[in-house]
Enzyme design. Structure first.
Site, PDB file in Angstrom:
ATOM      1  N   ARG A 282       0.804  -1.222   0.000  1.00  0.00           N
ATOM      2  CA  ARG A 282       0.000   0.000   0.000  1.00  0.00           C
ATOM      3  C   ARG A 282       0.843   1.281   0.000  1.00  0.00           C
ATOM      4  NH1 ARG A 282      -3.157  -3.180  -1.615  1.00  0.00           N
ATOM      5  NH2 ARG A 282      -5.360  -3.374  -1.022  1.00  0.00           N
ATOM      6  N   LEU A 283       2.119   1.167  -0.350  1.00  0.00           N
ATOM      7  CA  LEU A 283       2.946   2.361  -0.507  1.00  0.00           C
ATOM      8  C   LEU A 283       2.858   2.815  -1.961  1.00  0.00           C
ATOM      9  CD1 LEU A 283       6.117   1.572   1.655  1.00  0.00           C
ATOM     10  CD2 LEU A 283       4.210   3.104   2.184  1.00  0.00           C
TER      11      LEU A 283
END
Length: 240
Positions: free
Chosen positions: A218-219
């Site tokens: 989720r970066l």
């Protein structure tokens, strides 16, 4: 003497009052475990064009090459005069040096909203590529000559549909809508179908264009172009 109460009527009234909440009872979707880890690609400042519309064109070509279904489908978000937001999917029909072009009925909800508040947002969700593009800008009506030129190349069925449908208005039945279409067919039988007075289009001039690329953990990568006071574009990275 007051009439005796009717238990059935009393129950019916109670059911009616609690109907909406009762209808939703038992509805539950547990989606906590529904997720994917995106890892197709990354997005670096050094790899994007200086102009956001040029970069959008690159990504659009990628979407077409990847076989994304209707890559020109975009969510158009507007705000009504009373502040109520609304969104719907509309097809992008042209990208110019000035911005994004789409067509619709000016009498529709989106048309009324844009007349009251021309600021709007566009969203292109290209899930297959783990990408999305978000646009903020101002919509302005297209010149009539431009509208007429585009309307002339639409399929005849779509031209007739523009006459048959008063977009966003209440329709008593499907049958009445089809009858209106048949009336339009008869009215313009054997001749060209002109542009309805209420039908037109918009050019959305962007003030911000955000590129989103899914990444693992989720970066995600988020790069946003913002138009500066001098008209030039600046580029910055946002935290995911």
């Amino acid at each position: 003497m007051a009439p005796a109460s009717n238990p059935a009527s009393s129950d019916s009234a109670s059911d009616s009052a609690s109907g909406p909440s009762a209808a939703g009872e038992g509805v539950h979707l547990d989606l906590a475990g529904l997720r994917e880890d995106y890892a197709r690609a990354g997005l670096d400042e050094a790899d994007v064009a200086a102009d956001p519309l040029a970069q959008f064109s690159r990504w659009f070509d990628d979407a077409v090459a990847a076989g994304v279904h209707e890559p020109n489908a975009m969510v158009v978000a507007t705000v009504d005069a009373d502040g109520t937001p609304s969104a719907r999917i509309v097809l992008l029909k042209e990208l110019t040096a000035e911005g994004f072009v789409f067509y619709t009925n000016h009498g529709s909800r989106k048309g009324a909203a844009l007349a009251a508040e021309p600021r709007c947002s566009l969203l292109f969700p290209w899930h297959d590529l783990e990408r999305q593009v978000r646009v903020e800008g101002v919509a302005e009506p297209l010149p009539r000559a431009t509208v007429e030129a585009y309307f002339a190349v639409r399929p005849r069925s779509s031209q007739l549909g523009a006459w048959a449908s008063r977009q966003s208005s209440t329709v008593p039945s499907r049958a009445e809508l089809e009858e209106s279409y048949a009336d339009a067919e008869a009215r313009f039988a054997g001749g060209e179908v002109p542009v309805p007075d209420a039908w037109g289009g918009y050019l959305v001039r962007p003030s911000a264009v955000e590129l989103w690329q899914g990444r693992t953990g989720r970066l995600h990568d988020r790069l946003v172009y913002r138009r500066r006071a001098d008209g030039a574009w600046g580029l910055e990275r946002l935290a995911p």
